[in-house]
Scaffold this motif. Structure first.
Motif, short mmCIF file in Angstrom:
data_model
loop_
_atom_site.label_atom_id
_atom_site.label_comp_id
_atom_site.label_asym_id
_atom_site.label_seq_id
_atom_site.Cartn_x
_atom_site.Cartn_y
_atom_site.Cartn_z
N MET A 1 52.72 31.00 36.33
CA MET A 1 51.97 30.79 37.57
C MET A 1 51.32 32.09 38.03
SD MET A 1 53.56 28.59 40.68
CE MET A 1 53.43 29.83 41.96
N PRO A 2 50.03 32.06 38.41
CA PRO A 2 49.40 33.31 38.89
C PRO A 2 50.04 33.75 40.20
CG PRO A 2 47.91 31.44 39.18
CD PRO A 2 49.10 30.92 38.44
N ALA A 3 49.90 35.05 40.48
CA ALA A 3 50.51 35.60 41.69
C ALA A 3 49.72 35.26 42.94
CB ALA A 3 50.63 37.12 41.55
N GLY A 4 48.49 34.73 42.76
CA GLY A 4 47.67 34.36 43.90
C GLY A 4 46.23 34.19 43.48
N LYS A 5 45.47 33.41 44.27
CA LYS A 5 44.07 33.20 43.92
C LYS A 5 43.21 34.11 44.77
CE LYS A 5 42.56 29.05 43.72
NZ LYS A 5 42.24 27.73 43.16
N ILE A 6 42.40 34.94 44.08
CA ILE A 6 41.63 35.95 44.80
C ILE A 6 40.13 35.79 44.52
CG2 ILE A 6 41.24 38.44 45.04
CD1 ILE A 6 44.14 38.88 44.43
N LEU A 7 39.34 35.93 45.57
CA LEU A 7 37.89 35.90 45.42
C LEU A 7 37.34 37.32 45.62
CD1 LEU A 7 35.15 34.33 45.32
CD2 LEU A 7 35.30 34.18 47.82
N VAL A 8 36.54 37.78 44.65
CA VAL A 8 35.95 39.13 44.78
C VAL A 8 34.45 38.99 44.96
CG1 VAL A 8 35.68 41.38 43.69
CG2 VAL A 8 37.73 40.02 43.23
N ASN A 14 29.09 45.52 37.69
CA ASN A 14 30.08 46.29 36.92
C ASN A 14 31.39 46.41 37.68
OD1 ASN A 14 28.31 46.70 34.86
ND2 ASN A 14 27.51 48.61 35.75
N LEU A 15 31.24 46.70 38.96
CA LEU A 15 32.44 46.86 39.77
C LEU A 15 33.23 45.54 39.82
CD1 LEU A 15 33.32 49.06 42.43
CD2 LEU A 15 33.41 46.72 43.21
N VAL A 16 32.51 44.44 40.01
CA VAL A 16 33.15 43.13 40.09
C VAL A 16 33.94 42.86 38.80
CG1 VAL A 16 32.65 40.66 40.04
CG2 VAL A 16 31.59 42.10 41.75
N GLU A 17 33.32 43.14 37.67
CA GLU A 17 34.00 42.89 36.39
C GLU A 17 35.24 43.74 36.23
OE1 GLU A 17 33.68 40.50 34.24
OE2 GLU A 17 32.18 39.72 35.64
N VAL A 19 37.08 45.10 38.64
CA VAL A 19 38.14 44.64 39.54
C VAL A 19 38.79 43.37 38.99
CG1 VAL A 19 38.63 43.71 41.83
CG2 VAL A 19 37.14 45.69 41.60
N LYS A 20 37.96 42.46 38.49
CA LYS A 20 38.47 41.21 37.94
C LYS A 20 39.47 41.49 36.82
CE LYS A 20 36.63 37.18 35.37
NZ LYS A 20 37.19 35.97 35.90
N MET A 21 39.07 42.42 35.93
CA MET A 21 39.95 42.73 34.79
C MET A 21 41.30 43.29 35.26
SD MET A 21 38.52 44.88 31.63
CE MET A 21 39.10 46.45 32.27
N ARG A 22 41.19 44.23 36.21
CA ARG A 22 42.43 44.84 36.72
C ARG A 22 43.35 43.80 37.36
NH1 ARG A 22 43.85 49.94 35.20
NH2 ARG A 22 41.98 51.22 35.07
N LEU A 23 42.73 42.97 38.18
CA LEU A 23 43.56 42.00 38.91
C LEU A 23 44.14 40.95 37.97
CD1 LEU A 23 41.63 41.38 42.26
CD2 LEU A 23 43.31 43.13 41.67
N GLU A 24 43.34 40.58 36.97
CA GLU A 24 43.86 39.58 36.04
C GLU A 24 45.04 40.13 35.25
OE1 GLU A 24 40.23 36.43 35.39
OE2 GLU A 24 40.44 38.11 33.98
N SER A 25 44.94 41.43 34.95
CA SER A 25 46.08 41.97 34.20
C SER A 25 47.31 42.09 35.10
CB SER A 25 45.72 43.31 33.53
OG SER A 25 45.46 44.24 34.54
N ASN A 27 48.12 39.62 36.83
CA ASN A 27 48.52 38.22 36.94
C ASN A 27 47.90 37.46 38.11
OD1 ASN A 27 49.81 36.01 35.89
ND2 ASN A 27 51.70 36.35 37.09
N TYR A 28 46.77 37.95 38.66
CA TYR A 28 46.09 37.18 39.70
C TYR A 28 45.04 36.29 39.06
CZ TYR A 28 48.33 40.16 43.14
OH TYR A 28 49.27 40.80 43.91
N ASP A 29 44.77 35.20 39.75
CA ASP A 29 43.72 34.28 39.31
C ASP A 29 42.46 34.67 40.08
OD1 ASP A 29 42.05 32.18 38.92
OD2 ASP A 29 43.48 30.63 39.53
N VAL A 30 41.44 35.18 39.36
CA VAL A 30 40.30 35.80 40.06
C VAL A 30 39.01 35.01 39.88
CG1 VAL A 30 38.95 37.90 40.30
CG2 VAL A 30 41.37 38.05 39.69
N THR A 31 38.30 34.81 40.99
CA THR A 31 36.96 34.23 40.97
C THR A 31 36.03 35.31 41.49
OG1 THR A 31 37.88 32.08 41.49
CG2 THR A 31 35.53 32.37 41.90
N THR A 32 34.83 35.41 40.92
CA THR A 32 33.93 36.47 41.41
C THR A 32 32.63 35.84 41.90
OG1 THR A 32 32.95 36.72 39.22
CG2 THR A 32 34.81 38.16 39.76
N ALA A 33 31.98 36.56 42.82
CA ALA A 33 30.67 36.11 43.30
C ALA A 33 29.81 37.35 43.55
CB ALA A 33 30.82 35.30 44.56
#
Ligand SMILES: Nc1ncnc2c1ncn2[C@@H]1O[C@H](COP(=O)(O)OP(=O)(O)OP(=O)(O)O)[C@@H](O)[C@H]1O
Ligand SMILES: [Mg+2]
Length: 467
Positions: A1-8, A14-17, A19-25, A27-33
């Motif tokens: 189970m992910p630790a939480g669903k996060i929207l960035v 570049n920054l979004v990508e 952050v997404k990578m860091r957070l996914e590692s 264990n967060y479930d990340v959506t970006t916009a």
């Protein structure tokens, strides 16, 4: 189970990508916009646990986007990303509801720490809300004063049986709180969102009572100019409270019996049965067993309603409740009348403790209302208590004489025991549950005083000021 669903949300791809990578590692479930529009769509579409928003977006500023998020999901914590040197805007963002901010460039570790803290706070907030919800369930009992073991065990019964659909039979003298307990039972039940419909069976003549209960068709009797729904229909999925059921006329008794057996009835003048799902609570101050013996109450109905009996003892048999009721009524009427009432003088309290309150809690409540209305001081004195119609003046004098003026004489031992119990209650009241002090006032050793407490089943703790 992910630790939480996060929207960035950031327009820097570049920054979004990153952050997404860091957070996914982590264990967060990340959506970006990258665009505000997409971010809003995402928030509308699913519940995020948290979002990270760049303060300076292309079209809109991060603060107003955050506010739009909060309009959709008010609980979602938002962490603001700010550029170097825009601390002021970051502070502004916090004022407007951001959870915190992180200054670019940032160490991923810092961001992760902020996220963890925000989610932890979120978990706590929802836990507090859950507990408050539980408290609110208890709240149904909050206005019921119950310190004596008798009342506590009644409340325990109520909470145990509330969730069932069994018929509750509440009996007790006038003013002991039958209606209060009936309402509490409804409020503690799964039916609480549905109606609680009460009717006093003693107050209406037969035809009217039946038409109130079951409704009628137009023309069912003289004056029935339009058809009406009865209380049983109005209370569908809720609770019907039949107050003073002992005064119900015989023909109505037969009809109510049928409703209880068949869960359906015929409105007056109608041939179409109406089915209902109701919980029935009845109350009576009469001894219905006696009425059954006399033939004025149907035995079969008695057995139908006598499923869960709750007996409310008269106030004189649970005097430990008296000081707490007094406190609660003084508070209630004090705040209604905008007076700061501290309490009764010891003499006034003594009067109240020694009186038998034949009208039970209602009489005590009325006496306190009168005293609060009349008092010109913040402590209520004996005179005001004596002025309330109920307490006999001739009882004035040293402790206990009013006991002698009771009308039906009791055997000496009973009278002595009753006096002793009242006397001890009074001492405990005056000493606010301090046993050494109470024993001293009584001229007894502590150990002997404890024996007396045991004999009368009293607990010093019940007299400690808890509020
Ligand atoms: N334990 C209690 N704590 C606080 N208030 C109480 C308590 N018991 C009764 N009361 C109050 O006393 C008054 C009388 O209670 P209620 O109407 O429930 O009594 P009752 O038994 O239905 O009386 P009656 O038989 O005359 O209809 C109400 O104002 C009620 O709120
Ligand atoms: Mg009542």
């Amino acid at each position: 189970m992910p630790a939480g669903k996060i929207l960035v949300v950031d327009d820097d791809k570049n920054l979004v990508e990153l952050v997404k990578m860091r957070l996914e590692s982590a264990n967060y479930d990340v959506t970006t916009a990258l665009k505000e529009k997409d971010a809003l769509e995402a928030v509308k579409a699913q519940p995020f646990d948290l979002s990270i928003v760049d303060l300076r977006l292309v079209r809109q500023d991060g603060i107003s986007l955050m506010q739009e998020f909060h309009a959709i999901n008010p609980e979602m914590p938002v962490i603001i990303l700010t550029g170097h040197g825009s601390i002021e805007s970051a502070v502004e963002a916090m004022k407007r509801g951001a959870y915190s901010y992180v200054t670019k460039p940032f160490e991923p570790q810092d961001l992760l720490l902020q996220i963890e803290k925000a989610l932890e706070k979120q978990r706590l907030t929802s836990e507090v809300r859950r507990l408050k919800g539980l408290l609110e369930e208890k709240y149904d009992f909050a206005n019921i004063v119950a310190k004596s073991e008798k009342m506590l065990s009644i409340l325990e019964t109520v909470s145990r049986i509330a969730k069932t659909d069994s018929t509750v039979y509440i009996h007790g003298e006038s003013g002991t709180g039958k209606e209060l307990i009936a309402k509490a039972t409804h409020l503690a039940s799964a039916r609480k969102e549905r109606p609680f419909v009460a009717i006093n069976c003693a107050a209406l003549p037969e035809t009217l009572l039946e038409s109130e209960l079951f409704g009628h068709e137009k023309g069912a009797f003289t004056g029935a100019i339009r058809s009406t729904k009865g209380l049983f229909t109005q209370a569908h999925e809720g609770t019907v409270f039949l107050d003073e059921i002992g005064d119900m006329p015989a023909s109505t008794q037969a009809k109510v019996l049928r409703v209880l057996q068949e869960r359906q009835f015929y409105p007056l003048g109608s041939e179409k049965p109406v089915a209902v799902d109701v919980r029935v609570i009845v109350a009576t101050k009469k001894e219905l067993e006696e009425e059954v013996k006399k033939g004025s109450f149907r035995e079969d109905l008695f057995f139908r309603i006598h499923v869960i009996p709750i007996y409310l003892p008269p106030l004189r048999e649970r005097k430990e409740d008296v000081p707490h009721l007094v406190d609660s009524f003084l508070k209630k009427f004090g705040s209604q009348m905008k007076k700061e009432i501290q309490g009764l003088t010891p003499q006034a309290m003594q009067r109240v403790m020694l009186y038998d309150w034949p009208g039970n809690v209602r009489e005590l409540e009325n006496a306190m209302e009168y005293a609060v209305a009349m008092t010109q001081q913040n402590v209520i004195g004996e005179q005001l208590i004596l002025q309330t119609k109920s307490i006999p003046r001739e009882g004035a004098g040293p402790v206990g004489t009013s006991e002698l003026s009771q009308e039906t004489p009791k055997p000496l031992k009973e009278a002595r025991d009753a006096f002793e119990k009242d006397y001890i209650c009074h001492l405990l009241q005056v000493s606010q549950g301090n046993v050494s002090q109470a024993a001293k006032l009584a001229g007894k050793y502590r150990a002997d005083f404890y024996d007396l407490l045991k004999k009368h089943n009293l607990k010093a703790d019940d007299f400690k000021k808890s509020q």
